[in-house]
Design an enzyme around this catalytic site. Structure first.
Site, PDB file in Angstrom:
ATOM      1  N   GLY A  96     -95.529  -8.030  41.858  1.00 12.08           N
ATOM      2  CA  GLY A  96     -94.141  -7.835  42.243  1.00 12.08           C
ATOM      3  C   GLY A  96     -93.610  -9.024  43.026  1.00 12.08           C
ATOM      4  O   GLY A  96     -94.366  -9.860  43.520  1.00 12.08           O
ATOM      5  N   CYS A  97     -92.290  -9.093  43.155  1.00 14.07           N
ATOM      6  CA  CYS A  97     -91.661 -10.254  43.789  1.00 14.07           C
ATOM      7  C   CYS A  97     -91.919 -10.294  45.299  1.00 14.07           C
ATOM      8  O   CYS A  97     -92.421 -11.294  45.825  1.00 14.07           O
ATOM      9  CB  CYS A  97     -90.169 -10.298  43.473  1.00 14.07           C
ATOM     10  SG  CYS A  97     -89.288  -8.753  43.811  1.00 14.07           S
TER      11      CYS A  97
END
Length: 327
Positions: free
Chosen positions: A136-137
């Protein structure tokens, strides 16, 4: 060398748009199809309008099961559903940009195991993997800031994190907090202490420091800008600033996209790049770590291409030498 044949699932969103832009300029790839049920038959450049003149390919609602690599750019929870209903060849490699396979409890699918795709953590495992769970970011920015300390067993107290993401982090679907009139000149937090990326962050920290038992206290924020993540975090650290810098620079000495900066950071340094910049600051017994990335590139599509490069034996930076949008 034969070019890598690529399929993209969920082609109308922000991450898919970035992925298409990277792959049409990648010297070793050719896009075979871009799947989108809502846009089937429409030109890709009608949705991603900056691609006018670059490609004439249309979205499709069918797949080629023989592609070399498949990128899943679907909403969280939808990758499993898609793969249950579509079969691909035994040779097809899959890179999922959602969160369906990131945790150890979810990584096995139809008898095959997904490798967590943070190159700075698991480069050798990525090289031999068939299935990749792209991080994920927020998780990328935060892990890159914490893993050097974890490797040395130095995360022995709570970690306090405040991080801000741009509007593209919410995806293309409209909601009460993504309309321009709400987002403009505004700032807010969401999912305090309960963000879904905490699972993978804790998992990676414990992979390097299995004795870690403190809390990671994460406050995610929505910023009034389009793209990027600016994360600050602090924890106890008894060593000097110079010792901290030495730990981080040694951990990332072979990293292609993660760099330790002696200067204060600002977001435009990394927007439109696959880089992560990290800055360290010492105050009394606290170490402040700042980490910045582009949420759509190092936090999503750029990292996915980085993983593809490793999987296919290419130079890691191929197709990813991008210029920051600095002005």
């Amino acid at each position: 060398m034969k070019k890598i044949k690529v399929g993209i699932i969920g082609g109308a969103g922000y991450t898919a748009g970035e992925l298409i832009r990277l792959l049409i300029n990648h010297p070793e790839t050719v896009i075979d199809f871009v799947f989108s049920t809502s846009n089937a038959g429409n030109k890709i450049s009608k949705v991603h309008q900056d691609l006018v003149g670059d490609m004439d390919l249309k979205f499709t609602n069918t797949v080629n099961p023989e592609v070399d690599v498949l990128f899943l750019c679907l909403g969280h929870g939808n990758s499993v559903k898609f793969l249950e209903n579509h079969t691909f060849s035994e040779q097809t490699r899959i890179i999922d940009l959602g969160n369906d396979f990131r945790l150890k409890s979810d990584k096995v699918f139809q008898g095959k195991s997904f490798v967590y795709g943070l190159p700075e953590l698991q480069k050798e495992a990525i090289k031999s993997a068939q299935y990749i769970a792209n991080p994920g970011c927020f998780a990328t920015a935060i892990q890159l800031a914490l893993l050097p300390l974890a490797e040395k067993g130095l995360l022995n107290n709570d970690v306090h994190i405040n991080a801000v993401t741009g509007a593209t982090g919410a995806g293309t679907s409209l909601s009460a907090t993504t309309h321009y009139t709400w987002r403009d000149n505004n700032f807010s937090y969401y999912k305090p202490f309960m963000h879904q990326h905490l699972g993978e962050i804790n998992q990676s920290v414990k992979l390097l420091q299995n004795t870690f038992s403190s809390e990671i206290l994460f406050m995610p924020n929505r910023g009034n800008f389009s793209r990027g993540i600016f994360a600050t975090m602090y924890t106890d650290f008894e060593g000097t600033l110079e010792e901290a810098k030495a730990i981080f620079k040694d951990f990332y000495k072979d990293a292609k996209f993660t760099f330790i900066s002696d200067d204060d950071l600002h977001l435009k340094q990394v927007v439109n790049t696959n880089k992560c910049f990290i800055h360290l600051h010492k105050h009394n017994n606290k170490l402040l770590i700042t980490s910045i990335i582009d949420n759509l590139l190092k936090g999503a599509s750029g990292q996915a291409v980085q993983n593809m490069n490793l999987m296919f034996g290419l130079e890691e930076t191929t197709g990813l030498r991008l210029k920051a949008t600095y002005f």
